[in-house]
Design a protein around this motif. Structure first.
Motif, PDB file in Angstrom:
ATOM      1  N   VAL A 113       0.875  -1.135  -0.008  1.00  0.00           N
ATOM      2  CA  VAL A 113       0.058  -0.076   0.182  1.00  0.00           C
ATOM      3  C   VAL A 113       0.880   1.187  -0.099  1.00  0.00           C
ATOM      4  N   TYR A 130       0.688   3.970  -2.975  1.00  0.00           N
ATOM      5  CA  TYR A 130       0.490   5.368  -2.597  1.00  0.00           C
ATOM      6  C   TYR A 130       1.546   6.476  -2.816  1.00  0.00           C
ATOM      7  N   HIS A 166      -6.342   6.013  -2.987  1.00  0.00           N
ATOM      8  CA  HIS A 166      -6.815   4.780  -1.942  1.00  0.00           C
ATOM      9  C   HIS A 166      -8.110   3.985  -2.809  1.00  0.00           C
ATOM     10  N   ILE A 210      -6.187   1.874  -5.129  1.00  0.00           N
ATOM     11  CA  ILE A 210      -5.462   0.722  -4.248  1.00  0.00           C
ATOM     12  C   ILE A 210      -6.389  -0.473  -3.813  1.00  0.00           C
ATOM     13  N   SER A 257      -7.095   0.079   2.825  1.00  0.00           N
ATOM     14  CA  SER A 257      -5.785   0.875   2.374  1.00  0.00           C
ATOM     15  C   SER A 257      -5.324   1.932   2.910  1.00  0.00           C
TER      16      SER A 257
END
Length: 189
Positions: free
Chosen positions: A137, A141, A148, A151, A162
């Protein structure tokens, strides 16, 4: 035999690859393999696994090349394939499976942070030491620039998971940096 062709023009390189020109394909591979291997290593840690995923990614890039519509960056398009292939590998291999910690947030100590002389390589090493879920994550990011929601879709998790994983990754990194700083202060007096 053919003389070595100079592929200084991206669209010319893409057209040559689409025609199956092996020297163009080799040029594309040579130009991006180092960068894409680094991306794979960020997600998979194990170099041999990462090399396999990078090669699989290039196979997909060449296979999907007719679908590239020259909208946006070609490198960005390829990078997305590499990241997706890395994530698919994480999801399909049980021993690499992402852990998603849903326990209550434990309290992280609040440390005072000084400016530090950590090099990029040192920071990347700290990121690589994170648990798989946190690292994945965090990479998506903070390094790749995904939101998010994206993700969550890529990893099959919720958006809040996330965000939680990113927060925990940041906290672990802060703890590790504070620990390094404390050691440096003890050494330097």
């Amino acid at each position: 035999m053919f003389g070595k062709t100079n592929f200084s023009n991206e669209s010319g390189l893409i057209k040559a690859c689409l025609k199956g020109d092996r020297s163009a394909q080799r040029h594309l591979y040579d130009s991006y393999s180092g960068k894409f291997l680094a991306i794979c290593i960020r997600y998979l840690k194990d170099r041999e696994h990462a090399e396999d995923v990078m090669i699989e990614s290039f196979m997909k890039i060449f296979d999907k090349l007719p679908q590239y519509q020259a909208k946006g960056s070609f490198e960005g398009w390829m990078k997305r394939i590499v990241v997706t292939q890395s994530l698919m590998t994480l999801r399909s291999n049980r021993h690499l499976m992402m852990e998603v910690n849903v326990e209550d947030d434990h309290e992280y100590e609040h440390h005072h942070y000084e400016s530090t002389d950590l090099e990029t390589a040192d920071l990347m090493e700290l990121v690589e030491s994170l648990p798989v879920g946190y690292r994945t994550v965090f990479n998506l990011y903070a390094i790749e620039g995904y939101a998010h929601q994206e993700i969550a879709e890529l990893l099959g998790i919720t958006e809040s998971t996330s965000k939680s994983q990113l927060n925990r990754a940041r906290n672990v990194l802060k703890e590790k940096i504070a620990s390094i700083q404390l050691k440096e202060r003890r050494i330097n007096g």
